[in-house]
Write a protein that holds these residues in place. Structure first.
Motif, PDB file in Angstrom:
ATOM      1  N   ASP A   1       0.633  -1.225  -0.047  1.00 29.38           N
ATOM      2  CA  ASP A   1      -0.025  -0.036   0.008  1.00 29.38           C
ATOM      3  C   ASP A   1       0.853   1.277  -0.156  1.00 29.38           C
ATOM      4  O   ASP A   1       0.699   2.259   0.960  1.00 29.38           O
ATOM      5  CB  ASP A   1      -0.907  -0.003   1.232  1.00 29.38           C
ATOM      6  CG  ASP A   1      -1.893   1.057   1.253  1.00 29.38           C
ATOM      7  OD1 ASP A   1      -2.696   1.342  -0.042  1.00 29.38           O
ATOM      8  OD2 ASP A   1      -2.745   1.353   2.075  1.00 29.38           O
ATOM      9  N   GLY A   2       1.979   1.268  -0.879  1.00 31.67           N
ATOM     10  CA  GLY A   2       2.434   2.438  -1.129  1.00 31.67           C
ATOM     11  C   GLY A   2       4.078   2.617  -0.380  1.00 31.67           C
ATOM     12  O   GLY A   2       4.525   3.526  -0.701  1.00 31.67           O
ATOM     13  N   HIS A   3       4.258   1.574   0.423  1.00 32.21           N
ATOM     14  CA  HIS A   3       5.514   1.467   0.911  1.00 32.21           C
ATOM     15  C   HIS A   3       6.125   0.193   1.189  1.00 32.21           C
ATOM     16  O   HIS A   3       5.680  -0.998   0.899  1.00 32.21           O
ATOM     17  CB  HIS A   3       5.054   1.973   2.421  1.00 32.21           C
ATOM     18  CG  HIS A   3       4.355   3.048   2.926  1.00 32.21           C
ATOM     19  ND1 HIS A   3       4.941   4.420   2.864  1.00 32.21           N
ATOM     20  CD2 HIS A   3       3.080   3.273   3.049  1.00 32.21           C
ATOM     21  CE1 HIS A   3       4.174   5.337   3.253  1.00 32.21           C
ATOM     22  NE2 HIS A   3       2.889   4.626   3.156  1.00 32.21           N
ATOM     23  N   PHE A   4       7.498   0.484   0.959  1.00 29.82           N
ATOM     24  CA  PHE A   4       8.358  -1.005   1.022  1.00 29.82           C
ATOM     25  C   PHE A   4       8.900  -1.137   2.597  1.00 29.82           C
ATOM     26  O   PHE A   4       9.364  -0.099   3.146  1.00 29.82           O
ATOM     27  CB  PHE A   4       9.719  -0.712   0.131  1.00 29.82           C
ATOM     28  CG  PHE A   4       9.515  -0.582  -1.263  1.00 29.82           C
ATOM     29  CD1 PHE A   4       9.276  -1.985  -1.985  1.00 29.82           C
ATOM     30  CD2 PHE A   4       9.525   0.472  -1.960  1.00 29.82           C
ATOM     31  CE1 PHE A   4       9.080  -1.722  -3.558  1.00 29.82           C
ATOM     32  CE2 PHE A   4       9.229   0.713  -3.320  1.00 29.82           C
ATOM     33  CZ  PHE A   4       8.954  -0.521  -4.026  1.00 29.82           C
ATOM     34  N   VAL A   5       8.064  -2.363   3.111  1.00 35.54           N
ATOM     35  CA  VAL A   5       8.482  -2.528   4.497  1.00 35.54           C
ATOM     36  C   VAL A   5       9.128  -3.955   4.862  1.00 35.54           C
ATOM     37  O   VAL A   5       8.862  -4.882   3.862  1.00 35.54           O
ATOM     38  CB  VAL A   5       7.095  -2.477   5.179  1.00 35.54           C
ATOM     39  CG1 VAL A   5       6.685  -1.278   5.092  1.00 35.54           C
ATOM     40  CG2 VAL A   5       6.155  -3.499   4.680  1.00 35.54           C
TER      41      VAL A   5
ATOM     42  N   THR B   1      10.410  -3.848  -6.139  1.00 34.73           N
ATOM     43  CA  THR B   1      10.497  -4.816  -5.139  1.00 34.73           C
ATOM     44  C   THR B   1      11.519  -5.807  -5.361  1.00 34.73           C
ATOM     45  O   THR B   1      12.018  -6.384  -4.499  1.00 34.73           O
ATOM     46  CB  THR B   1       8.973  -5.528  -5.178  1.00 34.73           C
ATOM     47  OG1 THR B   1       8.002  -4.631  -5.102  1.00 34.73           O
ATOM     48  CG2 THR B   1       9.035  -6.425  -4.026  1.00 34.73           C
ATOM     49  N   ILE B   2      11.936  -6.387  -6.562  1.00 30.65           N
ATOM     50  CA  ILE B   2      12.830  -7.158  -6.888  1.00 30.65           C
ATOM     51  C   ILE B   2      14.173  -6.451  -6.559  1.00 30.65           C
ATOM     52  O   ILE B   2      15.251  -7.249  -5.908  1.00 30.65           O
ATOM     53  CB  ILE B   2      12.591  -7.603  -8.472  1.00 30.65           C
ATOM     54  CG1 ILE B   2      11.611  -8.476  -8.648  1.00 30.65           C
ATOM     55  CG2 ILE B   2      14.132  -8.455  -8.721  1.00 30.65           C
ATOM     56  CD1 ILE B   2      11.305  -8.949 -10.214  1.00 30.65           C
TER      57      ILE B   2
ATOM     58  N   LEU C   1      -0.229  -5.100  -3.023  1.00 30.30           N
ATOM     59  CA  LEU C   1       0.742  -5.790  -2.094  1.00 30.30           C
ATOM     60  C   LEU C   1       1.705  -6.242  -3.259  1.00 30.30           C
ATOM     61  O   LEU C   1       0.944  -7.057  -3.963  1.00 30.30           O
ATOM     62  CB  LEU C   1       0.207  -6.617  -1.123  1.00 30.30           C
ATOM     63  CG  LEU C   1      -0.593  -6.214   0.031  1.00 30.30           C
ATOM     64  CD1 LEU C   1      -1.954  -5.599  -0.208  1.00 30.30           C
ATOM     65  CD2 LEU C   1      -0.801  -7.060   0.980  1.00 30.30           C
ATOM     66  N   ILE C   2       2.919  -6.306  -2.946  1.00 35.07           N
ATOM     67  CA  ILE C   2       3.763  -7.218  -3.978  1.00 35.07           C
ATOM     68  C   ILE C   2       4.675  -7.828  -2.888  1.00 35.07           C
ATOM     69  O   ILE C   2       5.563  -7.435  -2.130  1.00 35.07           O
ATOM     70  CB  ILE C   2       4.466  -6.667  -4.827  1.00 35.07           C
ATOM     71  CG1 ILE C   2       3.673  -5.680  -5.753  1.00 35.07           C
ATOM     72  CG2 ILE C   2       5.470  -7.338  -5.678  1.00 35.07           C
ATOM     73  CD1 ILE C   2       4.260  -4.613  -6.856  1.00 35.07           C
TER      74      ILE C   2
END
Length: 279
Positions: free
Chosen positions: A7-11, A77-78, A111-112
């Motif tokens: 949802d807009g953030h890398f966590v 994300t990768i 979500l990814i």
């Protein structure tokens, strides 16, 4: 630890959460798709995103992202998870938050997720597998939704019978697809696969494209009598590739060993994959 896009953030994976009022949590309302990578490169990325968009359209879920934006986020994300080689990439789009617990109030959530690939038993490919059949039809076969209750129950029944998968059979006694796989059969030299009321898998389409220069192909209804009398049967999926089927319920398929045509399909897919890796 893996890094997810939520949802807009890398966590970090441990901090990846959804609000409890999201319709994915409350009602199982959402769509998903899964692909894999080779050498960090997503296999058939564009095709998977196109199917994701189609799934969302089928269930009336309006997306807030273009295909290119989703593709860019997958690649980012990768990058956040390097170094990686072969992993699964799961894309989920939820129905978003709801105050009345049934109607969406806000935008959907994207979500990814990067997950490890579980190595499947070599014996599946060398010796073949057993599958069962169930009288079952999916409500929205053209949409890959996040609701997997039916599939989970079917796989539980398969496991109790020492089987790997379950084939859904409709009221007309026609074989459709498996819980997470598409279904193929060789009737003589003709490759047959169900056409209607099944999820059109990406690997399914790859097989159809690769096999067109090798065998006659028919996309049509596949009744159980024909399936059980088939010379060879196999199933396909993103994670499993091509898996020979040597037994359906109590019926032995062919010579109870992976057939030469199925082996040719496996070899052709492997060659195609190696060409993608080297490209």
């Amino acid at each position: 630890m893996k890094t997810y896009y939520v949802d807009g953030h890398f966590v970090p994976q441990s901090q990846a959460v959804l609000p409890v009022n999201d319709l994915a949590v409350l009602r199982g309302y959402g769509v998903c798709d899964i692909m894999r990578t080779y050498n960090s490169k997503p296999f058939f990325l564009n095709e998977h995103i196109q199917r994701l968009e189609n799934s969302a359209k089928k269930i009336g879920l309006s997306l807030s992202w273009t295909a290119n934006e989703i593709k860019d986020l997958v690649l980012k994300t990768i990058e956040k998870n390097q170094p990686i080689d072969e992993v699964n990439i799961r894309i989920l789009i939820t129905g978003g938050s709801s105050t009345d617990f049934i109607s969406p109030d806000g935008p959907p959530r994207l979500l990814i997720l990067i997950t490890d690939i579980s190595k499947l038993p070599d014996i599946w490919y060398k010796k073949g597998i057993k599958v069962i059949t169930l009288m079952q039809e999916r409500n929205l076969p053209d949409a890959k939704t996040i609701s997997y209750v039916t599939a989970a129950m079917a796989l539980s029944q398969a496991k109790k019978k020492d089987a790997v998968e379950a084939i859904y059979v409709n009221r007309k006694n026609q074989a459709l697809e498996c819980t997470t796989s598409n279904l193929f059969a060789f009737i003589g030299d003709t490759l047959v696969t169900p056409k209607e009321n099944v999820l059109k898998g990406i690997t399914r389409q790859v097989i159809l494209n690769l096999a067109q220069d090798l065998y006659p192909i028919k996309q049509c209804a596949l009744d159980m009598k024909t399936l059980l009398a088939a010379d060879e049967v196999f199933i396909t999926g993103t994670s499993k590739g091509v898996v020979p089927v040597i037994q359906i319920d109590n019926t032995i398929i062919g010579n109870q060993t992976p057939g030469k045509r199925t082996k040719k399909i496996i070899e052709t897919l492997e060659k195609h994959t190696q060409e993608f890796i080297k490209a």
